[in-house]
Design a protein around this motif. Structure first.
Motif, mmCIF file in Angstrom:
data_model
loop_
_atom_site.group_PDB
_atom_site.id
_atom_site.type_symbol
_atom_site.label_atom_id
_atom_site.label_comp_id
_atom_site.label_asym_id
_atom_site.label_seq_id
_atom_site.Cartn_x
_atom_site.Cartn_y
_atom_site.Cartn_z
ATOM 1 N N ASP A 95 0.824 -1.205 0.000
ATOM 2 C CA ASP A 95 0.000 0.000 0.000
ATOM 3 C C ASP A 95 0.861 1.259 0.000
ATOM 4 O OD1 ASP A 95 -2.359 -1.471 0.058
ATOM 5 O OD2 ASP A 95 -2.309 -1.629 2.248
ATOM 6 N N ASN A 96 0.323 2.298 -0.635
ATOM 7 C CA ASN A 96 0.968 3.608 -0.671
ATOM 8 C C ASN A 96 0.493 4.420 0.538
ATOM 9 O OD1 ASN A 96 2.225 5.986 -1.333
ATOM 10 N ND2 ASN A 96 1.015 6.379 -3.183
ATOM 11 N N GLU A 98 0.632 7.523 1.113
ATOM 12 C CA GLU A 98 0.081 8.825 0.735
ATOM 13 C C GLU A 98 -1.284 8.717 0.080
ATOM 14 O OE1 GLU A 98 2.846 10.869 -1.679
ATOM 15 O OE2 GLU A 98 4.424 10.982 -0.147
ATOM 16 N N TRP A 99 -1.708 7.511 -0.238
ATOM 17 C CA TRP A 99 -3.004 7.343 -0.897
ATOM 18 C C TRP A 99 -4.112 7.353 0.156
ATOM 19 C CZ3 TRP A 99 -5.568 7.420 -5.290
ATOM 20 C CH2 TRP A 99 -6.791 6.763 -5.395
ATOM 21 N N CYS A 116 -1.431 9.973 -8.296
ATOM 22 C CA CYS A 116 -1.073 9.255 -7.080
ATOM 23 C C CYS A 116 -1.608 7.827 -7.161
ATOM 24 C CB CYS A 116 -1.641 9.972 -5.851
ATOM 25 S SG CYS A 116 -1.169 9.208 -4.286
ATOM 26 N N PHE A 119 -0.701 1.805 -4.850
ATOM 27 C CA PHE A 119 0.337 0.893 -4.388
ATOM 28 C C PHE A 119 1.705 1.410 -4.839
ATOM 29 C CE2 PHE A 119 -3.508 -1.481 -5.550
ATOM 30 C CZ PHE A 119 -3.905 -1.905 -4.290
ATOM 31 N N ILE A 120 2.739 0.939 -4.153
ATOM 32 C CA ILE A 120 4.103 1.359 -4.460
ATOM 33 C C ILE A 120 5.003 0.123 -4.521
ATOM 34 C CG2 ILE A 120 3.848 3.634 -3.398
ATOM 35 C CD1 ILE A 120 5.356 2.512 -0.956
ATOM 36 N N GLY A 125 10.215 2.288 -3.948
ATOM 37 C CA GLY A 125 9.239 3.270 -3.497
ATOM 38 C C GLY A 125 8.507 3.981 -4.611
ATOM 39 N N GLU A 127 5.617 4.795 -7.300
ATOM 40 C CA GLU A 127 4.170 4.596 -7.275
ATOM 41 C C GLU A 127 3.723 3.814 -8.508
ATOM 42 O OE1 GLU A 127 2.232 8.294 -6.892
ATOM 43 O OE2 GLU A 127 2.940 8.694 -4.848
ATOM 44 N N ASN A 129 1.431 3.844 -10.875
ATOM 45 C CA ASN A 129 0.423 4.697 -11.507
ATOM 46 C C ASN A 129 0.480 4.660 -13.030
ATOM 47 O OD1 ASN A 129 2.828 6.029 -11.873
ATOM 48 N ND2 ASN A 129 2.278 7.814 -10.619
#
Length: 304
Positions: A95-96, A98-99, A116, A119-120, A125, A127, A129
């Motif tokens: 999981d990210n 910042e999300w 954004c 997941f990362i 690290g 993202e 996207n």
């Protein structure tokens, strides 16, 4: 006509030129691939699975499709190569932090980053996207960025520690060329599995047939050997019987009577003693008169 009120039409309003080519919005295309299910077109939510071609799906949507393939769905062409649950792999995503997802308030008072990712990559690290290449391992389902796999070269998964090979790496949402290569690998893998299944079935059939044939052969041999042995035994027994008869006939010499041929009573034998004769029921002491016997006795008593 049509120009009342002093309006002057322009050329592009009167003359129809060639249509402009519609261009796909890259941001919308990336969001559709990395944030929405390729089958149900719904937002991706755990558990998330991926096929051998690198497309992302919601697991419940795939299960519903496998249970009822005749139902109408928006994008069934994307899952024609999925035959069962063995053709998909559940992803182990990171999981990210910042999300925020649905928790964030879209009031317009702050900048909203549409790129954004949910997941990362757990190593670098980055993202997930669509701007960076991501891959997953078919052995364990862990997801990493392509940069992490290239920079940190290893044959063990960075997240779970399971061993893997280069053939187990599948690119997520790759280009058309990459999808075609993955399709070729998938077909080759399925052909190899089909060949191994056929070879196993043929070996099982041979192993099942050979013991029965061997048993039949052994039974035939045993029957043949048994018949020969029985023949030998019968011949030997006949020979033994004839030799025994000759011995018996030769043993009784000097006018001694033969018990097998003569039917003389034991009481008439003069060479036997009286005590020996009294053992048998034909002796005079064993006979009783009618007065000595009772009517209810159903057998002849041999006691005195």
């Amino acid at each position: 006509m049509g120009c009342d009120g002093g309006t002057i039409p322009k050329r592009h309003e009167l003359v129809k030129g060639p249509k402009k080519v519609e261009k796909v919005d890259k941001n919308a295309e990336l969001a559709a691939k990395w944030k929405y299910c390729a089958l149900s077109q719904e937002k991706l939510r755990r558990p998330i699975v991926a096929c051998e071609l690198g497309k992302l799906y919601n697991k419940d949507a795939i299960i519903e499709y496998l249970l009822d393939k005749s139902a109408e769905r928006p994008n069934t062409d994307a899952v024609t190569h999925i035959r069962g649950t063995k053709d998909i792999k559940e992803l182990n995503l990171t999981d990210n932090p910042e999300w925020q997802g649905e928790r964030r308030s879209a009031k317009g008072d702050r900048y909203e980053d549409i790129h954004c990712g949910m997941f990362i990559c757990p190593v670098v690290g980055l993202e997930m996207n669509g701007k960076h290449r991501f891959c997953y391992l078919q052995t364990c389902g862990c997801v990493f960025s392509d940069r992490a796999l290239k920079e940190v070269k290893t044959e063990i998964c960075h997240k779970c520690g399971d061993p893997f090979q280069n053939t187990d790496i599948v690119v997520l949402n790759g280009t058309k060329e990459e999808v075609e290569k993955l399709r070729e690998k998938m077909e080759e893998r399925r052909r190899a599995k089909a060949k191994t299944k056929k070879s196993k079935k043929s070996k099982a059939a041979e192993s099942a047939s050979t013991p029965s044939e061997a048993k039949d052969d052994t039974e035939v041999d045993e029957v043949r050997n048994g018949s020969l042995e029985n023949g030998d035994e019968s011949s030997q027994s006949d020979k033994a019987g004839s030799s025994g008869a000759s011995r018996l006939s030769s043993s009784f010499n000097g006018g001694v009577p033969n018990l097998a041929t003569s039917k003389r009573s034991i009481q008439e034998m003069e060479e036997k003693s009286e005590a020996f004769k009294s053992i048998f029921t034909t002796h005079s002491s064993a006979k009783r008169t009618k007065d000595q016997t009772s009517n209810w006795v159903t057998h002849t008593p041999y006691h005195f």
